[in-house]
Design a protein around this motif. Structure first.
Motif, PDB file in Angstrom:
ATOM      1  N   ASN A 215     -17.485   9.247  27.560  1.00  0.00           N
ATOM      2  CA  ASN A 215     -17.152   7.947  26.964  1.00  0.00           C
ATOM      3  C   ASN A 215     -18.044   6.873  27.572  1.00  0.00           C
ATOM      4  N   THR A 216     -18.974   6.371  26.780  1.00  0.00           N
ATOM      5  CA  THR A 216     -19.902   5.349  27.291  1.00  0.00           C
ATOM      6  C   THR A 216     -19.212   4.013  27.546  1.00  0.00           C
ATOM      7  N   ASN A 217     -18.028   3.818  26.974  1.00  0.00           N
ATOM      8  CA  ASN A 217     -17.290   2.567  27.164  1.00  0.00           C
ATOM      9  C   ASN A 217     -16.339   2.620  28.359  1.00  0.00           C
ATOM     10  N   ASP A 218     -16.263   3.795  29.002  1.00  0.00           N
ATOM     11  CA  ASP A 218     -15.376   3.935  30.150  1.00  0.00           C
ATOM     12  C   ASP A 218     -16.073   3.377  31.391  1.00  0.00           C
ATOM     13  N   ALA A 219     -15.413   2.439  32.072  1.00  0.00           N
ATOM     14  CA  ALA A 219     -16.032   1.764  33.221  1.00  0.00           C
ATOM     15  C   ALA A 219     -16.339   2.751  34.348  1.00  0.00           C
ATOM     16  N   LEU A 220     -15.370   3.640  34.648  1.00  0.00           N
ATOM     17  CA  LEU A 220     -15.585   4.608  35.719  1.00  0.00           C
ATOM     18  C   LEU A 220     -16.687   5.586  35.337  1.00  0.00           C
ATOM     19  N   GLY A 221     -16.696   6.038  34.073  1.00  0.00           N
ATOM     20  CA  GLY A 221     -17.730   6.964  33.630  1.00  0.00           C
ATOM     21  C   GLY A 221     -19.116   6.366  33.745  1.00  0.00           C
ATOM     22  N   ALA A 222     -19.252   5.108  33.350  1.00  0.00           N
ATOM     23  CA  ALA A 222     -20.556   4.456  33.443  1.00  0.00           C
ATOM     24  C   ALA A 222     -20.989   4.267  34.889  1.00  0.00           C
TER      25      ALA A 222
END
Length: 602
Positions: A215-222
């Protein structure tokens, strides 16, 4: 002790010894005999090197698996099958939910030829990571990594060929990050990466990070992706690894390129995560020596062939008048039996074939497993919900059937061995206690000379201590000691019926030094009974133990798994005598104990 003959004491004190030391887990053990005849002798080792041609198998890669199992113990048999069905060399597990000193699930998860290392959550429930790997890998655990925001298990993994050339060496880290706040995790994981990448050239970090990297919109993922990019490491998994279509289980590499990454969905009855597999290529074609052992092929026809080939034994029936004659007859018997056996059943190199299936796997479980696989294939091809539900139900039924079959197998095992406490205790220990890999049993830095010197000096030290002990005269009056009126002057010879009964009732355990296997000897009693009876009765009459009966095979074993294998004092010598030597001991024991009981000397 006896008054005129020292047969018992001679047997215990003047015993030849033989040491077997396993040099490598996958190599043929080298056999070393040493003679304890001379008290000061230290360099009389004879290394027996059988002519064995090098047989190798080629392996160009290692296959690694990753799975969040969510409670290992109730699914141990499934993991066992998963390893063999997918031909995994290594599998990293997260959320094992194991507690300290809980090894039952790990023991059942390991197919033959596999070991494990694990790390439990220090406090609280859940969590835990483990790694199950093939014995051909040299694995050491690093214990200097501890973090609060995630659990980690770091191993040094090395694969070498038969020439001890390193073909693959990397740090393998298994990570489980519980869901929750991630500020501390990003900081601590950055500290871990900076420390690890400075010290190793190749690293593989796998585990369930509970981060939606898809998920590119996930803060932790980014933030996590930026962190990996800043360190120059690569995240290799693309595609969902969870039932809810998120990529949570990751394979992060540095200095090594995992290939052929597969994501295999599992039944919801097992776990809601998918099995992720990859291939690690070695530096070169890896020639790994499989496990071989020297052995004979004993067939039902071997008994008749042995009898037909056996030469005339009349020279073994002459009653010896001196100890030298007894030595010659005993050596001649051993040589005759061994040479005849070499003719009808020669020693050959046999590959140890491990059974990959568990012992409780039967026709019923096999049929249900086949049905489950068919439903799984149909679901993968059609993606229809009806096949997914059917696959889940069949998988659940297979697990229940497998657990029932395992329970029935263990029940029969206990029932059939209810009068064998040694077997029952060893079975319980094998299921519940931590199992150590074979290479940890004997340190490679010790030679047979080291063990021989240590055990010999230990015995001499005990003897000197006993000799130097002064009697405590204040506790008794030497004049009041009553000397027995009757003493055991000699041993009584036995008849064929008594010898036959002793051999038949004895366990068919075989020593490496036996001229013929014990099981075959029992079948050949009508032919071999008279020479054996002559040697045993002559030994009793002359009060002399023939030298072949004093030769023992000694294997040093670590006393406890947690002890340091690099300290000689942590080993105990396990002795294995030839079968006929045990029969002679039994004859002496029966007569000695009978005399002591009859005269009330006990």
């Amino acid at each position: 002790q006896t008054s005129n003959h020292s047969l018992c004491s001679t047997h215990l004190i003047d015993r030849n010894v033989s040491v077997i030391q396993s040099i490598e887990t996958v190599s043929i053990p080298r056999i070393v005999r040493f003679n304890y005849k001379n008290k000061g002798s230290r360099k009389n080792l004879i290394v027996i090197k059988p002519e064995i041609r090098k047989i190798t198998e080629q392996k160009q890669f290692l296959k690694l698996g990753l799975l969040n199992i969510r409670s290992l113990t109730p699914k141990a048999v499934i993991i066992n099958e998963m390893i063999t069905d997918n031909s995994l060399d290594v599998i990293c597990l997260t959320e094992t939910w194991l507690k300290p000193n809980d090894y039952f699930g790990l023991n059942e998860s390991c197919p033959p030829g596999y070991c494990y290392k694990n790390k439990c959550r220090p406090v609280g429930r859940g969590g835990g990571v483990a790694t199950i790997y093939r014995e051909i890998l040299n694995v050491t655990q690093k214990t200097n990594y501890r973090f609060n925001s995630f659990e980690i298990h770091v191993l040094d993994v090395t694969l070498s060929d038969i020439n001890k050339k390193s073909l693959l060496s990397l740090a393998l880290a298994t990570v489980y990050r519980p869901p929750g706040p991630y500020v501390d995790f990003l900081k601590e994981f950055a500290d871990f990466l900076s420390d690890l990448l400075v010290n190793v050239d190749k690293a593989l970090i796998v585990g369930d990070f509970n981060i939606h990297v898809d998920n590119t919109n996930d803060a932790l993922g980014a933030a996590f992706t930026d962190l990996l990019n800043s360190f120059g490491v690569k995240q290799n998994v693309t595609g969902p690894t969870h039932r809810l279509n998120h990529t949570l289980d990751l394979i992060i590499s540095h200095g090594i390129n995992p290939t052929d990454i597969e994501i295999l969905p599992q039944s919801d009855d097992i776990t809601d995560h998918y099995l992720v597999t990859c291939v690690l290529h070695t530096a070169d074609i890896c020639q790994i020596a499989p496990r071989y052992r020297l052995g004979r092929t004993i067939l039902p026809t071997t008994k008749d062939k042995f009898t037909n080939k056996l030469p005339d034994l009349s020279h073994l029936l002459i009653v010896p008048k001196h100890t030298n004659d007894l030595e010659k007859i005993t050596s001649s018997m051993c040589t005759t039996f061994t040479s005849t056996l070499d003719t009808v059943a020669p020693m050959r190199l046999k590959k140890v074939r491990e059974k990959n299936t568990v012992p409780w796997y039967n026709n019923i479980t096999h049929a249900i497993k086949r049905e489950t696989r068919n439903l799984e294939r149909k679901w993968r091809q059609t993606r229809l919900e009806v096949f997914r539900i059917a696959w889940k139900d069949s998988s659940s039924r297979y697990r229940k059937t497998l657990k029932a079959a395992r329970a029935e197998h263990l029940r029969k095992l206990i029932e059939n061995n209810q009068n064998n406490p040694r077997f029952l205790f060893s079975t319980v220990a094998r299921l519940t206690q931590k199992q150590t890999s074979p290479e940890q049993n004997i340190s490679l830095q010790f030679s047979s000379d080291d063990f021989m010197n240590f055990f010999t000096e230990k015995i001499e030290s005990i003897r000197n201590t006993v000799v130097n002990v002064q009697p405590l005269t204040e506790f008794y009056d030497s004049a009041s000691i009553i000397v027995p009126q009757e003493q055991l002057q000699c041993f009584t010879t036995i008849g064929q019926e008594e010898l036959n009964k002793l051999i038949t009732a004895s366990k068919p355990t075989t020593c490496l030094l036996d001229p013929i296997p014990t099981k075959l000897l029992k079948e050949l009693l009508p032919v071999a009974e008279e020479p054996l009876l002559n040697i045993i009765n002559s030994s009793l009459s002359l009060g002399h133990v023939p030298r072949p009966f004093k030769l023992a095979v000694i294997k040093p074993l670590i006393k406890k798994p947690q002890l340091d294998p690099n300290v000689l004092a942590n080993y105990r010598p396990i002795s294995n005598l030839p079968f006929i030597s045990k029969i002679l001991e039994k004859v002496v024991s029966v007569q000695l104990c009978s005399f002591l009981q009859k005269k009330c000397y006990l």
